[in-house]
Design a protein around this motif. Structure first.
Motif, PDB file in Angstrom:
ATOM      1  N   ALA A   1      16.777  56.270  30.416  1.00  0.00           N
ATOM      2  CA  ALA A   1      15.666  55.831  29.565  1.00  0.00           C
ATOM      3  C   ALA A   1      15.875  54.390  29.094  1.00  0.00           C
ATOM      4  CB  ALA A   1      15.517  56.770  28.374  1.00  0.00           C
ATOM      5  N   ILE A   2      17.112  54.030  28.752  1.00  0.00           N
ATOM      6  CA  ILE A   2      17.395  52.647  28.352  1.00  0.00           C
ATOM      7  C   ILE A   2      17.069  51.696  29.498  1.00  0.00           C
ATOM      8  CG2 ILE A   2      19.202  51.018  27.721  1.00  0.00           C
ATOM      9  CD1 ILE A   2      20.630  53.338  26.269  1.00  0.00           C
ATOM     10  N   GLN A   3      17.499  52.055  30.699  1.00  0.00           N
ATOM     11  CA  GLN A   3      17.226  51.192  31.849  1.00  0.00           C
ATOM     12  C   GLN A   3      15.730  51.047  32.095  1.00  0.00           C
ATOM     13  OE1 GLN A   3      19.810  51.502  35.451  1.00  0.00           O
ATOM     14  NE2 GLN A   3      20.757  53.210  34.337  1.00  0.00           N
ATOM     15  N   GLU A   4      14.984  52.143  31.943  1.00  0.00           N
ATOM     16  CA  GLU A   4      13.529  52.068  32.109  1.00  0.00           C
ATOM     17  C   GLU A   4      12.911  51.057  31.149  1.00  0.00           C
ATOM     18  OE1 GLU A   4      10.955  55.650  33.592  1.00  0.00           O
ATOM     19  OE2 GLU A   4      12.151  56.258  31.860  1.00  0.00           O
ATOM     20  N   LEU A   5      13.329  51.108  29.882  1.00  0.00           N
ATOM     21  CA  LEU A   5      12.772  50.202  28.883  1.00  0.00           C
ATOM     22  C   LEU A   5      13.163  48.756  29.155  1.00  0.00           C
ATOM     23  CD1 LEU A   5      13.307  52.361  25.670  1.00  0.00           C
ATOM     24  CD2 LEU A   5      11.113  51.759  26.718  1.00  0.00           C
ATOM     25  N   LEU A   6      14.335  48.554  29.708  1.00  0.00           N
ATOM     26  CA  LEU A   6      14.774  47.196  30.017  1.00  0.00           C
ATOM     27  C   LEU A   6      14.059  46.624  31.235  1.00  0.00           C
ATOM     28  CD1 LEU A   6      18.618  47.616  29.439  1.00  0.00           C
ATOM     29  CD2 LEU A   6      17.036  46.340  27.982  1.00  0.00           C
ATOM     30  N   GLN A   7      13.747  47.486  32.200  1.00  0.00           N
ATOM     31  CA  GLN A   7      13.231  47.012  33.484  1.00  0.00           C
ATOM     32  C   GLN A   7      11.710  47.052  33.601  1.00  0.00           C
ATOM     33  OE1 GLN A   7      15.321  49.529  36.250  1.00  0.00           O
ATOM     34  NE2 GLN A   7      17.330  48.653  35.752  1.00  0.00           N
ATOM     35  N   ASN A   8      11.067  47.946  32.853  1.00  0.00           N
ATOM     36  CA  ASN A   8       9.631  48.149  32.977  1.00  0.00           C
ATOM     37  C   ASN A   8       8.909  47.453  31.819  1.00  0.00           C
ATOM     38  OD1 ASN A   8       6.978  49.168  32.993  1.00  0.00           O
ATOM     39  ND2 ASN A   8       7.621  51.096  33.915  1.00  0.00           N
ATOM     40  N   VAL A   9       8.404  46.261  32.089  1.00  0.00           N
ATOM     41  CA  VAL A   9       7.764  45.460  31.034  1.00  0.00           C
ATOM     42  C   VAL A   9       6.535  46.164  30.472  1.00  0.00           C
ATOM     43  CG1 VAL A   9       6.622  43.276  30.522  1.00  0.00           C
ATOM     44  CG2 VAL A   9       8.620  43.311  32.031  1.00  0.00           C
ATOM     45  N   THR A  10       5.745  46.786  31.337  1.00  0.00           N
ATOM     46  CA  THR A  10       4.527  47.476  30.888  1.00  0.00           C
ATOM     47  C   THR A  10       4.867  48.608  29.931  1.00  0.00           C
ATOM     48  OG1 THR A  10       3.400  46.938  32.957  1.00  0.00           O
ATOM     49  CG2 THR A  10       2.474  48.722  31.632  1.00  0.00           C
ATOM     50  N   LEU A  11       5.857  49.403  30.298  1.00  0.00           N
ATOM     51  CA  LEU A  11       6.287  50.499  29.427  1.00  0.00           C
ATOM     52  C   LEU A  11       6.798  49.955  28.101  1.00  0.00           C
ATOM     53  CD1 LEU A  11       7.083  53.473  28.868  1.00  0.00           C
ATOM     54  CD2 LEU A  11       9.273  52.971  30.010  1.00  0.00           C
ATOM     55  N   ARG A  12       7.604  48.936  28.158  1.00  0.00           N
ATOM     56  CA  ARG A  12       8.189  48.373  26.946  1.00  0.00           C
ATOM     57  C   ARG A  12       7.109  47.855  26.006  1.00  0.00           C
ATOM     58  NH1 ARG A  12      11.526  45.293  29.383  1.00  0.00           N
ATOM     59  NH2 ARG A  12      10.542  43.247  29.140  1.00  0.00           N
ATOM     60  N   GLU A  13       6.143  47.145  26.535  1.00  0.00           N
ATOM     61  CA  GLU A  13       5.075  46.614  25.681  1.00  0.00           C
ATOM     62  C   GLU A  13       4.215  47.738  25.107  1.00  0.00           C
ATOM     63  OE1 GLU A  13       3.022  43.801  28.113  1.00  0.00           O
ATOM     64  OE2 GLU A  13       4.512  42.207  27.783  1.00  0.00           O
ATOM     65  N   ARG A  14       3.973  48.773  25.908  1.00  0.00           N
ATOM     66  CA  ARG A  14       3.148  49.880  25.435  1.00  0.00           C
ATOM     67  C   ARG A  14       3.818  50.614  24.273  1.00  0.00           C
ATOM     68  NH1 ARG A  14       2.392  52.361  29.920  1.00  0.00           N
ATOM     69  NH2 ARG A  14       3.959  54.006  29.775  1.00  0.00           N
ATOM     70  N   VAL A  15       5.084  50.975  24.429  1.00  0.00           N
ATOM     71  CA  VAL A  15       5.731  51.775  23.385  1.00  0.00           C
ATOM     72  C   VAL A  15       5.948  50.972  22.106  1.00  0.00           C
ATOM     73  CG1 VAL A  15       6.823  53.336  25.039  1.00  0.00           C
ATOM     74  CG2 VAL A  15       8.095  51.326  24.222  1.00  0.00           C
ATOM     75  N   THR A  16       6.192  49.672  22.224  1.00  0.00           N
ATOM     76  CA  THR A  16       6.373  48.888  20.999  1.00  0.00           C
ATOM     77  C   THR A  16       5.052  48.698  20.259  1.00  0.00           C
ATOM     78  OG1 THR A  16       6.256  46.844  22.314  1.00  0.00           O
ATOM     79  CG2 THR A  16       8.439  47.676  21.776  1.00  0.00           C
TER      80      THR A  16
END
Length: 377
Positions: free
Chosen positions: A330-345
């Motif tokens: 899950a940490i790697q997903e958040l680091l690598q997937n910009v779309t996911l990271r922006e959505r969850v924040t």
């Protein structure tokens, strides 16, 4: 006429949530004062002085002080004759609530800040919880989890319970570069290390930090410059966690006993991890809200208040309990997937600001205080 309202707390040296209550409570309705079990000259008592809130400090250093502390609180309450006492935290509950009853205080409110801890780790504590429940005229549950424990495991009548989640002053949660750099330097967190994985949690078994450390070790295979920061790094599970940390490469982690400037600390993290080991081991989990309020991409297990609003892939990444491999992934997903990271924040911030604002909490507290007996003793 103003209601005399006395807050009684045990061993609190700093508490932003209580400070926010003081700042937002309608002081034209309440003559507010505090009784602090513990020591004087803390950041919290200094805040009370700044706010012109009168307070008494009653020292308590162990069981030998139980009766003297009980008597001192009883005398203060007999002198001040409050309409309502609002008691927070276990030691204040077990001592101050019976003292308030004996002093004739008719409205005795207790906020339950833990859920099943005594049932799971300290069976004798359940007996004391029942004493607290008995002497309280109203119990405040800070989440559905706490209410469930009170009703199903301690057989408290539902009508005696009011659910009031913590409120937050979201104007506090802003990033200030000078504060962030000061905290980084203060604790020797290396500059330029990436990613920084953050944990803010006491060192206890139920917080699941052991799985975060294992996940971090796996993460370093892909991010050899990764750095782990652990704040509130003390507790009864320290020996076990220290052994795991010592197996990590030297200089790859930083332990912090306490940091008052939590917003600067959160701002240092690229990903925040909070993974308690069971649904009910958190009563609330203030750190869930704080991390999302600071717009830090987060990996969670669902415990306490998170069970009521956190959704996987919507406002955080949710992982199973006891699963270091899932945490690392899950940490790697958040680091690598910009779309996911922006959505969850973005959606994490929206979720907490909509649910946990101070006006909602103050409205519910006010209703509880106003529902108390209007007859002065």
């Amino acid at each position: 006429m103003k209601k005399k309202l006395v807050y009684i707390l045990s061993f609190v040296e700093k508490s932003l949530p209580v400070e926010w209550v003081i700042e937002n409570l309608d002081r034209t309705k309440y003559d507010l004062s505090f009784i602090m079990m513990g020591r004087d000259n803390t950041p919290f008592t200094q805040f009370l002085q700044q706010q012109n809130v009168p307070y008494d400090v009653v020292p308590y250093d162990g069981k030998g002080d139980l009766l003297p502390t009980f008597y001192k609180i009883f005398r203060i309450l007999r002198r001040t004759r409050p309409h309502v006492v609002h008691v927070h935290l276990f030691y204040a509950g077990i001592i101050a609530l019976p003292a308030a009853w004996l002093a004739g205080v008719r409205s005795r409110i207790y906020t339950r800040h833990y859920s099943s801890y005594h049932h799971d780790y300290f069976k004798k504590g359940v007996v004391l919880d029942r004493v607290i429940n008995f002497f309280s005229t109203r119990l405040v549950a800070i989440s559905q989890v706490v209410e469930n424990v009170l009703v199903t495991r301690e057989h408290v009548a539902p009508k005696k319970i009011t659910r009031i989640p913590h409120g937050f002053d979201f104007s506090y949660f802003v990033r200030r570069s000078e504060e962030i750099e000061a905290v980084r330097i203060k604790h020797g967190i290396p500059a330029g290390k990436h990613p920084v994985i953050g944990v803010i949690s006491r060192y206890t078994h139920l917080k699941g930090i052991q799985y975060t450390i294992e996940a971090f070790a796996a993460l370093r295979q892909h991010y050899p410059q990764a750095h782990l920061v652990l704040s509130n790094a003390n507790g009864n599970y320290k020996a076990v966690l220290s052994a795991k940390l010592n197996a990590l490469p030297p200089g790859s982690f930083t332990e912090i006993l306490f940091e008052e400037d939590v917003r600067a600390l959160y701002a240092l993290f690229d990903v925040f991890v909070h993974v308690p080991i069971a649904p009910d081991c958190e009563a609330f989990g203030q750190t869930y809200v704080e991390a999302l309020a600071m717009r830090v991409p987060s990996v969670f297990t669902l415990s306490g208040i998170a069970r009521e609003f956190v959704e996987d892939g919507v406002n955080a990444r949710v992982v199973p309990y006891h699963d270091a491999a899932a945490i690392a992934h899950a940490i790697q997903e958040l680091l690598q997937n910009v779309t996911l990271r922006e959505r969850v924040t973005t959606q994490g911030y929206e979720a907490v600001t909509q649910r946990f604002g101070m006006p909602v909490m103050i409205e519910r507290l006010d209703a509880a205080y106003q529902a108390s007996s209007k007859t002065r003793i």
